[in-house]
Scaffold this motif. Sequence first.
Motif, mmCIF file in Angstrom:
data_model
loop_
_atom_site.group_PDB
_atom_site.id
_atom_site.type_symbol
_atom_site.label_atom_id
_atom_site.label_comp_id
_atom_site.label_asym_id
_atom_site.label_seq_id
_atom_site.Cartn_x
_atom_site.Cartn_y
_atom_site.Cartn_z
ATOM 1 N N GLU A 689 0.648 -1.325 0.147
ATOM 2 C CA GLU A 689 0.103 0.062 -0.019
ATOM 3 C C GLU A 689 0.724 0.911 -0.200
ATOM 4 N N ALA A 690 2.081 1.149 0.096
ATOM 5 C CA ALA A 690 2.995 2.354 0.274
ATOM 6 C C ALA A 690 3.151 2.863 -1.670
ATOM 7 N N SER A 718 -6.447 -2.145 0.423
ATOM 8 C CA SER A 718 -7.257 -1.016 1.138
ATOM 9 C C SER A 718 -7.057 0.149 1.161
ATOM 10 N N ARG A 719 -5.855 1.071 0.732
ATOM 11 C CA ARG A 719 -5.676 2.860 0.431
ATOM 12 C C ARG A 719 -4.582 2.242 -0.391
ATOM 13 N N PRO A 768 -8.196 5.730 0.915
ATOM 14 C CA PRO A 768 -8.856 4.418 0.818
ATOM 15 C C PRO A 768 -9.034 3.888 -0.461
ATOM 16 N N CYS A 769 -9.189 3.039 -0.790
ATOM 17 C CA CYS A 769 -9.313 2.370 -2.102
ATOM 18 C C CYS A 769 -9.450 1.274 -2.220
ATOM 19 N N GLU A 770 -9.896 0.432 -1.414
ATOM 20 C CA GLU A 770 -10.809 -1.073 -1.677
ATOM 21 C C GLU A 770 -11.798 -1.238 -2.442
ATOM 22 N N GLY A 771 -11.541 -2.257 -3.535
ATOM 23 C CA GLY A 771 -12.228 -2.292 -4.478
ATOM 24 C C GLY A 771 -12.164 -1.182 -5.418
ATOM 25 N N GLU A 776 -10.155 4.978 -10.852
ATOM 26 C CA GLU A 776 -10.938 5.446 -9.896
ATOM 27 C C GLU A 776 -10.570 6.488 -8.512
ATOM 28 N N VAL A 777 -9.096 6.196 -8.938
ATOM 29 C CA VAL A 777 -8.986 7.183 -7.121
ATOM 30 C C VAL A 777 -8.316 8.072 -7.948
ATOM 31 N N LEU A 778 -7.809 8.278 -9.195
ATOM 32 C CA LEU A 778 -7.525 9.165 -9.753
ATOM 33 C C LEU A 778 -8.584 10.366 -10.240
#
Length: 810
Positions: A689-690, A718-719, A768-771, A776-778
């Motif tokens: 996640e890092a 999850s993130r 947070p980025c679960e699923g 989608e995050v960006l």
Amino acid sequence: MAEIPKQARAVIIGGGISGCSVAYHLAKAGWTDVVLLERKQLTSGTTWHAAGLIGQLRGSQNMTRLAKYSADLYVRLEAETGVATGMRQVGSISVALTAARHEELLRQATLARALDVAVQEISPAEVKAMYPHLEVGDVVGAVHLPLDGQCDPANIAMALAKGARMRGARIVEGVKVLAVTQGAGRVTGVDWESGGERGHIAADVVINCGGMWGRDLAAASGVTLPLHAAEHFYLVTEPIDGLGHLPVLRVPDECAYYKSDAGKMMLGAFEPKAKPWGMGGIPEDFCFDSLPEDFDHFQPILEAAMHRMPLFQTAGVHTFFNGPESFTPDDRYYLGEAPELGGYWVAAGYNSIGIASSGGAGMALAAWITEGEPPFDLWEVDIRRAQPFQKNRRYLKERVSETLGLLYADHFPYRQVETSRGIRRSPIHAHLQARGAVFGEVAGWERANWFAREGQEREYRYSWGRQNWFDNQKAEHAAVRGKVGLFDMTSFGKIRVEGRDACTFLQRLCANDVDVAAGRIVYTQMLNARGGIESDLTVTRLSETAFLLVVPGATLQRDLAWLRRHLGEAFAVVTDVTAAEAVLCLMGPAAREVMQAVSPNDFSNEAHPFGVAREVEIGMGLARAHRVTYVGELGWEIYVSTDQAAHVFETLIEQEVTLCGLHTLDSCRIEKGFRHFGHDITDEDHVLEAGLGFAVKPGKGDFLGREAVLRKREAGLSRRLVQFRLTDPEPMIYHNEGVVRDGRIVGTVTSGNYGHHLGGAIGLGYVPCEGQSEAEVLGSVYEIEIAGRRHRAEASLAPMYDPKAERVRM
């Protein structure tokens, strides 16, 4: 005297609130075979005279988590134990008398919102309505935390002690610990004395909760616990009609706090220059004692209070109190297992926030002891941050005269301590000083943070905006990006691991594959069983049986302890060789030209590719040149024995290079998205996640954390750690600003600096980025909240500067 057992699972030394909390939480965790020994009576050291302020907001997420736990615990403790705790959630108000302090309070309010701590920003008129006794004519603004409170410290400790006894722990007063016994590198128990009788308790674990006695107790076992007592003052008035239950009030610009209690008003001080106490040790008979009055010392605080709250002009003085408390070199307390001695644990050095902290600290330490790992990242207060030299008494005496006052000083970014300086210096320190270096201090090391121009003052002028060295950093940054800069990084921690099993041992601890050819450099992390990052480092293979590990200077003791803890039966030796070599970092697109000008060796890509270290000649000296970078440019870290460092520096400085400081190193690394241990990556942050999966090689075979990596790859992230750039070039990002995603705060900035090449403030932070996919995050709208104001930010998962890392391989 109660019967003292001959054996226990854990022995706690010290019966203040800290020791009672550890006993309570160990017993609650199921360790009923626990003994607490108190030399005199419970609470008789510092706890009994503490002010009992319970604030929930601290400077970071996990310290706030501990403080909130304390407050919640103290609220329910009375019902659980039947001991009245005096806990009242009257709230607290912090007022600002300057624009700079108001900015700090507003930034704290943003952090409170991010951490789900109830907070309100209030006007001077609203302060007056809540605190009618207060003069608010010069108040700029204020912040109200409605769930903060106050308590009876001694009764809280007694309630914890009763709760511990109810669960089977044994607490014995009037027993002095004479020595902590040890064998084979671990504690074996304690020797005690009481009323002429002596005995021994065999134990697996010993916990030093000795407060201001803790330093000397630890030193007797070879353990470093840097703390020192200082005098701490407060005044209590005679009863005042109609005073009622007011919020706790802090006026940090006047170094003062106020608390109403039993119809009286308390005024406490955090004066800028404190009075260290107990230089020759704490008196043997100290028990519920106070120190001599020093009204002259307290008078400036009282004079300001008489203006701020006119009732002090007429109210009689019931008590003028001076009592000692322990303070540390960095105003943070100590938790954890001492690196020098297995099974020796510490919870001490609370810097006048022991009541608010001890509930959470006891919970965290008990979990750490019983489960083998901390419940979350505790590096901020980890005992392994202490440097061995910090046990020096003169150093501590001078430093705590400053750190007490720093608790209420403006907490400006980049603020430097002024006392106990100049202790650890690079061999080229005087060279840098002569060329305009302005130094900061980390782990005792004097490090050039920026370089003043000719005629420019060599002092920090602190603010929340662009400080007086901003243009110096900009020029140094441009030199690194456009030509070449030279950094002194002698403060790097350097660890040599060698022996027949050195490679096998490191393969078991490192997530990357370090079984490489001699001369190869490997960037890697050491992970815990959860996949969290225990260490961020480079490993250079020097020979078949010898490796050099390079770590941040601040984490050296932590990393040494981690290595030694896992050494087991391996035929290998772990040695701190930090002082043996200086490190000069030559970074920038012209670095190859400079190296070629001072050395007959070949520095071409073919002869010296990225990720390779080899011996080279520089001037008339020998050094080892490591082709790596923390700024995202072509360059070499030059490791040179300390006796030749000055010569090598003089040879390099003859070329057209720009001297650069640590502020520039940081601004360059954050443009490149490089992580900073302790901020962006901790033992709580999963390596994937890092964004460091590229440095993890599960295919190489088993290593600590491998299963957690495989599980996370299967389950999904999850993130994610995201890089942000503010589109407005004016605001500044430092740390702990709010990360706002589609209008809602979802986290905090883990580290920040100004990206001079990218043209705006840059920050890193987890989202947070679960699923969710990367797109989608960006695809969200991001803002960074700074002191209550939100600023639009661009987001990226790839480094915004040189995303393909082409410049480092030029």
